[in-house]
Design a protein around this motif. Structure first.
Motif, PDB file in Angstrom:
ATOM      1  N   LEU A  63      71.814  -4.208  13.419  1.00 57.22           N
ATOM      2  CA  LEU A  63      72.078  -2.815  13.058  1.00 57.22           C
ATOM      3  C   LEU A  63      70.775  -2.038  12.918  1.00 57.22           C
ATOM      4  O   LEU A  63      69.734  -2.604  12.578  1.00 57.22           O
ATOM      5  N   SER A  64      70.857  -0.728  13.140  1.00 58.91           N
ATOM      6  CA  SER A  64      69.704   0.128  12.875  1.00 58.91           C
ATOM      7  C   SER A  64      69.473   0.182  11.366  1.00 58.91           C
ATOM      8  O   SER A  64      70.371  -0.152  10.584  1.00 58.91           O
ATOM      9  N   VAL A  65      68.284   0.594  10.972  1.00 59.04           N
ATOM     10  CA  VAL A  65      67.972   0.686   9.548  1.00 59.04           C
ATOM     11  C   VAL A  65      68.972   1.598   8.849  1.00 59.04           C
ATOM     12  O   VAL A  65      69.483   1.269   7.767  1.00 59.04           O
ATOM     13  N   GLU A  66      69.284   2.725   9.454  1.00 58.01           N
ATOM     14  CA  GLU A  66      70.237   3.667   8.853  1.00 58.01           C
ATOM     15  C   GLU A  66      71.611   3.032   8.664  1.00 58.01           C
ATOM     16  O   GLU A  66      72.250   3.201   7.631  1.00 58.01           O
ATOM     17  N   GLY A  70      73.683   2.137   5.208  1.00 58.05           N
ATOM     18  CA  GLY A  70      75.090   2.517   5.053  1.00 58.05           C
ATOM     19  C   GLY A  70      75.973   1.320   4.767  1.00 58.05           C
ATOM     20  O   GLY A  70      76.910   1.403   3.971  1.00 58.05           O
ATOM     21  N   PHE A  71      75.682   0.189   5.393  1.00 56.55           N
ATOM     22  CA  PHE A  71      76.443  -1.033   5.162  1.00 56.55           C
ATOM     23  C   PHE A  71      76.322  -1.472   3.708  1.00 56.55           C
ATOM     24  O   PHE A  71      77.311  -1.869   3.080  1.00 56.55           O
ATOM     25  N   ILE A  72      75.112  -1.392   3.165  1.00 54.02           N
ATOM     26  CA  ILE A  72      74.888  -1.767   1.761  1.00 54.02           C
ATOM     27  C   ILE A  72      75.722  -0.875   0.844  1.00 54.02           C
ATOM     28  O   ILE A  72      76.439  -1.364  -0.030  1.00 54.02           O
ATOM     29  N   GLU A  73      75.625   0.426   1.056  1.00 55.26           N
ATOM     30  CA  GLU A  73      76.375   1.359   0.216  1.00 55.26           C
ATOM     31  C   GLU A  73      77.878   1.144   0.359  1.00 55.26           C
ATOM     32  O   GLU A  73      78.610   1.104  -0.630  1.00 55.26           O
ATOM     33  N   ASN A  74      78.332   0.976   1.581  1.00 53.22           N
ATOM     34  CA  ASN A  74      79.753   0.786   1.839  1.00 53.22           C
ATOM     35  C   ASN A  74      80.272  -0.497   1.185  1.00 53.22           C
ATOM     36  O   ASN A  74      81.369  -0.515   0.617  1.00 53.22           O
ATOM     37  N   ARG A 120      68.651  -0.288  -5.422  1.00 51.66           N
ATOM     38  CA  ARG A 120      67.820  -1.494  -5.510  1.00 51.66           C
ATOM     39  C   ARG A 120      67.918  -2.291  -4.213  1.00 51.66           C
ATOM     40  O   ARG A 120      66.910  -2.711  -3.644  1.00 51.66           O
ATOM     41  N   LEU A 121      69.124  -2.517  -3.714  1.00 51.10           N
ATOM     42  CA  LEU A 121      69.295  -3.293  -2.484  1.00 51.10           C
ATOM     43  C   LEU A 121      68.774  -2.532  -1.264  1.00 51.10           C
ATOM     44  O   LEU A 121      68.154  -3.123  -0.375  1.00 51.10           O
ATOM     45  N   ARG A 122      69.024  -1.243  -1.220  1.00 48.35           N
ATOM     46  CA  ARG A 122      68.546  -0.443  -0.084  1.00 48.35           C
ATOM     47  C   ARG A 122      67.021  -0.445  -0.018  1.00 48.35           C
ATOM     48  O   ARG A 122      66.452  -0.472   1.069  1.00 48.35           O
ATOM     49  N   SER A 123      66.367  -0.414  -1.163  1.00 50.72           N
ATOM     50  CA  SER A 123      64.902  -0.394  -1.172  1.00 50.72           C
ATOM     51  C   SER A 123      64.307  -1.732  -0.751  1.00 50.72           C
ATOM     52  O   SER A 123      63.109  -1.826  -0.492  1.00 50.72           O
ATOM     53  N   GLN A 124      65.145  -2.761  -0.674  1.00 47.26           N
ATOM     54  CA  GLN A 124      64.687  -4.094  -0.282  1.00 47.26           C
ATOM     55  C   GLN A 124      65.379  -4.565   1.004  1.00 47.26           C
ATOM     56  O   GLN A 124      65.487  -5.763   1.245  1.00 47.26           O
ATOM     57  N   VAL A 125      65.829  -3.633   1.804  1.00 46.88           N
ATOM     58  CA  VAL A 125      66.612  -3.953   3.002  1.00 46.88           C
ATOM     59  C   VAL A 125      65.868  -4.935   3.914  1.00 46.88           C
ATOM     60  O   VAL A 125      66.497  -5.739   4.591  1.00 46.88           O
ATOM     61  N   GLN A 126      64.550  -4.898   3.923  1.00 46.20           N
ATOM     62  CA  GLN A 126      63.787  -5.800   4.769  1.00 46.20           C
ATOM     63  C   GLN A 126      64.023  -7.265   4.426  1.00 46.20           C
ATOM     64  O   GLN A 126      63.860  -8.144   5.267  1.00 46.20           O
ATOM     65  N   LEU A 127      64.439  -7.558   3.199  1.00 44.99           N
ATOM     66  CA  LEU A 127      64.717  -8.939   2.799  1.00 44.99           C
ATOM     67  C   LEU A 127      65.966  -9.502   3.472  1.00 44.99           C
ATOM     68  O   LEU A 127      66.177 -10.710   3.466  1.00 44.99           O
ATOM     69  N   PHE A 128      66.784  -8.642   4.046  1.00 42.30           N
ATOM     70  CA  PHE A 128      68.018  -9.074   4.692  1.00 42.30           C
ATOM     71  C   PHE A 128      67.851  -9.268   6.193  1.00 42.30           C
ATOM     72  O   PHE A 128      68.803  -9.544   6.892  1.00 42.30           O
ATOM     73  N   GLU A 129      66.638  -9.107   6.689  1.00 43.13           N
ATOM     74  CA  GLU A 129      66.369  -9.258   8.133  1.00 43.13           C
ATOM     75  C   GLU A 129      66.618 -10.683   8.608  1.00 43.13           C
ATOM     76  O   GLU A 129      66.990 -10.894   9.743  1.00 43.13           O
ATOM     77  N   SER A 130      66.374 -11.638   7.742  1.00 43.40           N
ATOM     78  CA  SER A 130      66.491 -13.040   8.144  1.00 43.40           C
ATOM     79  C   SER A 130      67.909 -13.600   8.017  1.00 43.40           C
ATOM     80  O   SER A 130      68.135 -14.761   8.280  1.00 43.40           O
ATOM     81  N   VAL A 131      68.832 -12.752   7.620  1.00 42.01           N
ATOM     82  CA  VAL A 131      70.208 -13.231   7.404  1.00 42.01           C
ATOM     83  C   VAL A 131      70.926 -13.322   8.728  1.00 42.01           C
ATOM     84  O   VAL A 131      70.821 -12.526   9.594  1.00 42.01           O
TER      85      VAL A 131
END
Length: 131
Positions: A63-66, A70-74, A120-131
């Protein structure tokens, strides 16, 4: 019970954010209780969301960063089961007096709690790149 309260305060740490005479009771609760709980349990929330991604969206990293934001918020706003699990993870860190205050103001405090978690999760979105 006093030992539990003391231990919770020691584990959670100090107030995060400014508190002054103009602050609402909800804002004081947010800064004295919610923010320290979320900060001290950050790794647990990260692990929880990684698990959520693995169970619900295997192509998250495509997914794109945007769209990731949105996925996190949703996920937190619309998935009631996940939202309730997150609330439980936070509520477990309340003292009895904090819980008493929470149950009389749960609607406003739930909104603050979830918004803080989303940010909090959105500000750390880069941590989810490896998932």
């Amino acid at each position: 019970m006093e030992n539990r309260n003391k231990l919770l305060f020691e584990l959670r740490g100090i107030t995060i954010g400014n508190i002054n005479e103009n602050c609402s009771l909800e804002e004081i609760f947010q800064n004295e209780t919610l923010r320290p709980i979320l900060k001290s349990n950050n790794n647990l929330f990260i692990a929880s969301f990684k698990n959520y991604i693995n169970k619900h969206k295997s192509d998250f990293k495509a997914l794109s960063v945007e769209k990731k934001l949105g996925f996190i918020e949703n996920a937190i706003q619309r998935d009631i089961k996940y939202r309730n699990a997150l609330k439980g993870m936070v509520l477990a860190w309340f003292t009895l007096s904090e819980f008493d205050y929470y149950i009389t103001n749960s609607s406003k405090l739930n909104k603050r709690m979830m918004n803080l978690l989303i940010e909090r999760l959105r500000s750390q979105v880069q941590l989810f790149e490896s998932v």
